[in-house]
Design an enzyme around this catalytic site. Structure first.
Site: not given
Ligand SMILES: Cc1cc2nc3c(=O)[nH]c(=O)nc-3n(C[C@H](O)[C@H](O)[C@H](O)COP(=O)(O)OP(=O)(O)OC[C@H]3O[C@@H](n4cnc5c(N)ncnc54)[C@H](O)[C@@H]3O)c2cc1C
Length: 500
Positions: A17, A20, A52, A81, A348
């Site tokens: 959650g 993505a 962000e 932006k 991106t």
């Molecule tokens: C330094 C940095 C800067 C960034 N800057 C940008 C930016 O400017 N613009 C941009 O578009 N993107 C940026 N990103 C990318 C962005 O942070 C991610 O693409 C975005 O937050 C989506 O993350 P996610 O949902 O894939 O993963 P996460 O936010 O890590 O979510 C993972 C989810 O999976 C769940 N989960 C994991 N394991 C389990 C389990 N065993 N059981 C139950 N639940 C589980 C967690 O609880 C969480 O809800 C950046 C990333 C980094 C590292």
């Protein structure tokens, strides 16, 4: 307790959650209303909580799910932006900083041709100004702290993205998805069961609950619990192309007037972002741990922000940069960090998540809810990742500094794709960069204007003595006309703060 699909035709389980997961949940609930959608997230693990900045794709996302700016922006401390200012990536005199607008569908016929004309003249050794800043409306707007929304009577659209608090955006998207019938389950997955065919059958939570579904969307972040951990889909690292693998993050107070751009400042071994939100700046230093350690990076970021004496805590993160070989395998599709990540220079990640989900929905529907179009889908998403990778690599390859080993190694890096090599060759040798890029189908995820902004912005021009243009008067008149055109266009835009 076992949770099975409800009476709806098909069921989709989204594991994760973060941004993505909730983007996927909202889009699927909107586009496939007959599907039963559940999101599992773990409060213990939480989300990555960075990210962000966006491209214009975030606007497309909100338009697709029918939510207007005024409904979500105040709740996420969001700002507009107009583009990105790259500062310190070039030490060539006159090229210390440049503003990069987003791509637009319709480029105005007054400024873009003159930009390309002057690039050509500069390549031929004429003393002309070919920096992108003076040619684009978005640059003018940013210089004057004007937002990207014109008065109704203005005929041009301006492409724009957003800055936002990713934690608040996640909360907002959770509520909108729940209103559309998406179920949320809190809990930590302890293991994943597969069926005889090797597809995912069930996820089992630490509390013993198990959940099954027809289709699984892996949004579990860098862990990639389903696609990589369980189905063992291979991960292709981009480390040899993109050196950065870590970041340190720190917030600072917001200033006035409110900027309308992300600032990306090159530091000794990477670059620092500065992102204006309504209530604070988000800052972070993205660096390569092969060249600098986390203590040195934090010290350098604090010095850069004038915060050496501050006790505000910094957060350290590591990044896994690359992509999976297949984003859709059997009954699982990965979205977000679990499918891959290109370092955040061009912000991106959301665009890739959005494209992945929309493309999957199309292929899934077209294929009668089978994996008929899995290969086509995987090829398309890989192409998008690789196209963005090449563009981000180009920032490093084309850097015009030699003060640290990091920047020298980046400039000398031989690990660049054949496509990027061809683009760089074309830049130096073509008679018409834009036309030849289109002819040779080289542009990938960015149009020729974007490539030209990057290369001209860093001053990637032959090092030769410059000579005067044949007709200095008409050269100056053309520049003055563009300046006047942009100034008059600018009268139709309001200050950024007035739009929020
Ligand atoms: C330094 C940095 C800067 C960034 N800057 C940008 C930016 O400017 N613009 C941009 O578009 N993107 C940026 N990103 C990318 C962005 O942070 C991610 O693409 C975005 O937050 C989506 O993350 P996610 O949902 O894939 O993963 P996460 O936010 O890590 O979510 C993972 C989810 O999976 C769940 N989960 C994991 N394991 C389990 C389990 N065993 N059981 C139950 N639940 C589980 C967690 O609880 C969480 O809800 C950046 C990333 C980094 C590292």
């Amino acid at each position: 307790m076992n949770v099975s699909p409800s009476s709806k035709q098909h069921s989709i389980l989204i594991v994760g959650g973060g941004t993505a997961g909730w983007i996927a949940a909202n889009l699927i609930a909107c586009k496939l209303p007959d599907f039963d959608v559940t999101v599992i997230e773990s409060d213990d693990i939480g989300i990555i909580g960075v990210g962000e900045g966006s491209t214009p794709h975030l606007k497309l996302f909100f338009e697709t799910i029918g939510i207007a700016d005024h409904e979500w922006m105040p709740q996420c401390n969001a700002t507009y932006k107009n583009g990105i200012t790259f500062s310190g990536w070039s030490h060539k005199p006159g090229y210390d900083s440049y503003f990069h607008p987003f791509e637009t569908q319709v480029d105005d016929p007054f400024t873009v041709p003159l930009f390309f004309k002057n690039i050509q003249a500069r390549m031929q050794g004429f003393d002309v100004d070919a920096r992108p800043d003076r040619y684009f409306l978005e640059s003018f707007l940013s210089q004057h702290h004007l937002g990207p929304l014109p008065d109704d009577s203005f005929p041009f659209g301006v492409a724009f993205g957003y800055h936002f608090d990713s934690g608040l955006l996640g909360k907002f998207l959770t509520e909108t998805a729940k209103k559309r019938g998406v179920k949320r389950v809190e809990g930590k997955i302890s293991h994943v069961l597969t069926s005889a065919s090797g597809a995912i059958h069930q996820v089992v939570l630490e509390n013993g609950e198990s959940i099954t579904a027809d289709m699984f969307i892996d949004c579990s972040g860098f862990r990639s619990l389903l696609l990589q951990d369980t189905l063992h889909v291979e991960f292709k690292s981009f480390k040899e192309n993109l050196f950065n693998d870590a970041a340190v993050v720190l917030a600072t107070p917001i200033s006035s007037p409110l900027p309308v751009e992300t600032k990306a400042t090159a530091l000794s071994n990477g670059w620092a972002w500065k992102i204006p939100l309504q209530n604070r700046f988000g800052n972070g230093y993205v660096y390569s741990s092969d060249y600098i350690n986390s203590t040195q990076a934090e010290h350098e970021l604090r010095a850069h922000l004038g915060m050496l004496d501050s006790d505000t805590e910094a957060r350290h993160l590591s990044m896994k940069v690359g992509r999976v070989e297949k984003h859709w395998h059997k009954n699982c599709v990965a979205v977000g960090l679990s499918q891959g990540f290109i370092e955040p220079l061009e912000a991106t990640a959301i665009a890739l998540s959005l494209n992945t989900v929309l493309q999957f929905i199309n292929c899934y529907q077209e294929g009668g809810f089978t994996n008929q179009y899995e290969d086509v889908f995987n090829q398309d998403i890989n192409k998008r990742f690789d196209g963005i990778r090449d563009y981000v690599v180009c920032h490093y390859k084309a850097n015009q500094r030699s003060d640290t080993e990091y920047w020298r190694d980046n400039a000398a890096n031989p690990h660049i794709s054949e496509r990027l090599k061809a683009i760089l060759h074309l830049w130096q040798n073509s008679g018409n960069f834009a036309a030849e890029m289109y002819q040779r189908n080289l542009y990938g995820s960015y149009n020729p204007k974007s490539w030209a902004c990057l290369l001209a912005g860093y001053g990637v021009f032959p090092n030769q003595p410059l000579r005067q243009v044949p007709d200095p008067k008409s050269y100056q008149l053309e520049l003055d006309n563009v300046a006047d055109f942009l100034r008059r266009c600018g009268l139709n835009f309001k200050p950024h703060s007035a739009l929020l």
